[in-house]
Design a protein around this motif. Sequence first.
Motif, short mmCIF file in Angstrom:
data_model
loop_
_atom_site.label_atom_id
_atom_site.label_comp_id
_atom_site.label_asym_id
_atom_site.label_seq_id
_atom_site.Cartn_x
_atom_site.Cartn_y
_atom_site.Cartn_z
N ILE A 158 0.84 -1.20 0.00
CA ILE A 158 0.00 0.00 0.00
C ILE A 158 0.87 1.25 0.00
N HIS A 159 1.98 1.19 0.74
CA HIS A 159 2.91 2.33 0.73
C HIS A 159 3.46 2.56 -0.67
N GLN A 160 3.79 1.49 -1.37
CA GLN A 160 4.27 1.62 -2.75
C GLN A 160 3.19 2.19 -3.65
N LEU A 161 1.93 1.73 -3.43
CA LEU A 161 0.83 2.28 -4.22
C LEU A 161 0.68 3.78 -3.98
N ALA A 162 0.74 4.17 -2.70
CA ALA A 162 0.59 5.59 -2.37
C ALA A 162 1.74 6.41 -2.95
N THR A 163 2.96 5.85 -2.89
CA THR A 163 4.11 6.55 -3.46
C THR A 163 3.97 6.71 -4.96
N GLU A 164 3.53 5.66 -5.63
CA GLU A 164 3.35 5.72 -7.07
C GLU A 164 2.24 6.70 -7.46
N LEU A 165 1.16 6.67 -6.68
CA LEU A 165 0.06 7.60 -6.96
C LEU A 165 0.52 9.05 -6.77
N LEU A 166 1.28 9.27 -5.69
CA LEU A 166 1.80 10.62 -5.46
C LEU A 166 2.75 11.03 -6.57
N ARG A 167 3.58 10.07 -7.04
CA ARG A 167 4.50 10.37 -8.13
C ARG A 167 3.74 10.74 -9.40
N GLN A 168 2.67 9.98 -9.68
CA GLN A 168 1.88 10.27 -10.87
C GLN A 168 1.20 11.63 -10.77
N LYS A 169 0.67 11.92 -9.59
CA LYS A 169 0.00 13.21 -9.42
C LYS A 169 1.00 14.36 -9.46
N THR A 170 2.19 14.13 -8.87
CA THR A 170 3.22 15.15 -8.93
C THR A 170 3.66 15.38 -10.37
N GLN A 171 3.81 14.27 -11.12
CA GLN A 171 4.18 14.39 -12.52
C GLN A 171 3.10 15.14 -13.30
N ALA A 172 1.83 14.80 -12.99
CA ALA A 172 0.72 15.50 -13.66
C ALA A 172 0.75 16.99 -13.31
N GLN A 173 1.08 17.28 -12.03
CA GLN A 173 1.15 18.68 -11.62
C GLN A 173 2.28 19.40 -12.34
N LEU A 174 3.44 18.72 -12.48
CA LEU A 174 4.56 19.34 -13.19
C LEU A 174 4.20 19.60 -14.65
N ILE A 175 3.53 18.62 -15.27
CA ILE A 175 3.11 18.79 -16.66
C ILE A 175 2.14 19.96 -16.78
N GLN A 176 1.18 19.99 -15.84
CA GLN A 176 0.20 21.08 -15.87
C GLN A 176 0.88 22.43 -15.63
N THR A 177 1.84 22.45 -14.71
CA THR A 177 2.57 23.69 -14.44
C THR A 177 3.35 24.14 -15.65
N GLU A 178 3.97 23.17 -16.33
CA GLU A 178 4.72 23.49 -17.55
C GLU A 178 3.78 24.02 -18.63
N LYS A 179 2.61 23.38 -18.74
CA LYS A 179 1.63 23.86 -19.72
C LYS A 179 1.21 25.29 -19.41
N LEU A 180 0.94 25.55 -18.11
CA LEU A 180 0.50 26.89 -17.73
C LEU A 180 1.61 27.91 -17.97
N ALA A 181 2.88 27.49 -17.69
CA ALA A 181 3.99 28.40 -17.94
C ALA A 181 4.11 28.71 -19.42
N SER A 182 3.98 27.67 -20.24
CA SER A 182 4.03 27.88 -21.70
C SER A 182 2.87 28.74 -22.17
N LEU A 183 1.69 28.46 -21.57
CA LEU A 183 0.52 29.25 -21.93
C LEU A 183 0.70 30.70 -21.54
N GLY A 184 1.30 30.91 -20.36
CA GLY A 184 1.55 32.28 -19.92
C GLY A 184 2.49 33.01 -20.85
N GLN A 185 3.55 32.33 -21.28
CA GLN A 185 4.48 32.96 -22.22
C GLN A 185 3.78 33.25 -23.55
#
Length: 482
Positions: A158-185
């Motif tokens: 379960i700890h591994q599942l939570a870590t993987e889920l957090l990694r995926q969400k963090t990755q999604a957040q980074l992608i979204q942040t990059e998109k927003l940064a590109s959109l802002g530019q």
Amino acid sequence: MLNTYSPDRSNIIEFNRSPQNLHLESSLQDLSLFDLQVDINQKGIILTQLFESDSTIPGVILMNGKQFIGMISQRRFFERMSRPYARELFLGRSLHVFYNVAKMELLLLPGNTPVVEAAQQAIRRSPHHIYEPIVVQISPNQYQVLDVQQLLIAQSCIHQLATELLRQKTQAQLIQTEKLASLGQMLAGVSHEIRNPVACIIGNLQCLSDYYQDLMGLLETYEQEFPQASPSIKDYKEQIDFGLIQQDLPEVLDSINLSSERLIHLVNSLRGFSRTDSSKPEKVDLNYCLENALLILKNRIKKGFNLVKNYGKIPPIYGYPNQLSQVFINIISNAIDALEDISQEHPHLAKITITTEIRDCSEGEKQTLKIETDSPQIPLLYHSDYFEPARSPHSNCDCKTEPSNSLPCCISIRIADNGPGIPPAILDRIFETFFTTKTPEKGTGLGLSISHQIITDKHRGQLNVTSQVGRGTEFEILLPIL
């Protein structure tokens, strides 16, 4: 239930031998459990035959008819049996005797206990009990045994599942942040490209208006000098409807000028929103920030919403204007999302109300906003005109004392909607990172979390929410005046 035992393996019922298909909310009944029950009136030799037939059995449940008595672990049993004369003392007698001598503290947990919670309770036991199996109560009369090792393996999964889920969400957040940064530019570049031709239009409109006035003056002069126009001129005037042109053209020019000014205002708002705030706070007009946010969201608001603005006379504060605009956009966007169904069916009923005012703070709010009670409340920066009106009758001030002669100490920005409201079970979690009830296409679960951080960490403020199912939701942003 097995009231008697024979060493036949068919009497041992096992299921979920390996912890597969686990999820973050998995409970003990999802794990590998041993359903092995022995009547306490049986002789001790029964346990010897049982444990020697399968070394993986962690323990057995002792029953007296349908009554649960306890549990004897394989580890504890063989530990006792290794002592002098233990086999002679216990194997020929009923399990009552052995259980009374070897009985230890028992960890009994319901089957719906989450795996993570059960593991925490298991490892908090004393060192003498930490390796003892856990008894899991599946139903009022059904008890099964769980090996601690299986529990810890499940917790690790379960700890591994939570870590993987957090990694995926963090990755999604980074992608979204990059998109927003590109959109802002991109937004900054596009707004710059729009700004130049719009500025050209606005600049030429004045020339066009002057030329129009000159041409009309020239025509009037011609009519004065030659009052009798030729038939061809009269026919042409009628053909082009000259009277309508004289009346309508100034209005057309005014309309173009107004639309151009609104467009340049929108471009300025987009440029301001897309640029990065300076490292130092600057003076911010909160009402102006709200107007910029509404301008950016205008295309969504005009589709079936009643917008009520109750702007009070509030002083400027020192802060980060773009971050505050982001907060306002996030909260107003959530209000729009909540009202979408109402706006489609009953456009005249969907309402968003924005109120700004200065008001007194409760003692708890002063502590949160870090306002010193005995310190001067208003710096020289703020003109007394801001505080001429009495505090709003709609203020939510819960001060325990009567209002004093001291000036109000905080600014309140309230954004309310009359949507379906937020259920209490969800209301406590809305500021959690990644928590959202929207589909992935509509929300990432970051808007309110980031808004809360901007208000509390960056502006030393407080973000409150009140909601009633069926009545609507109100967010209140409190910012210190000091």
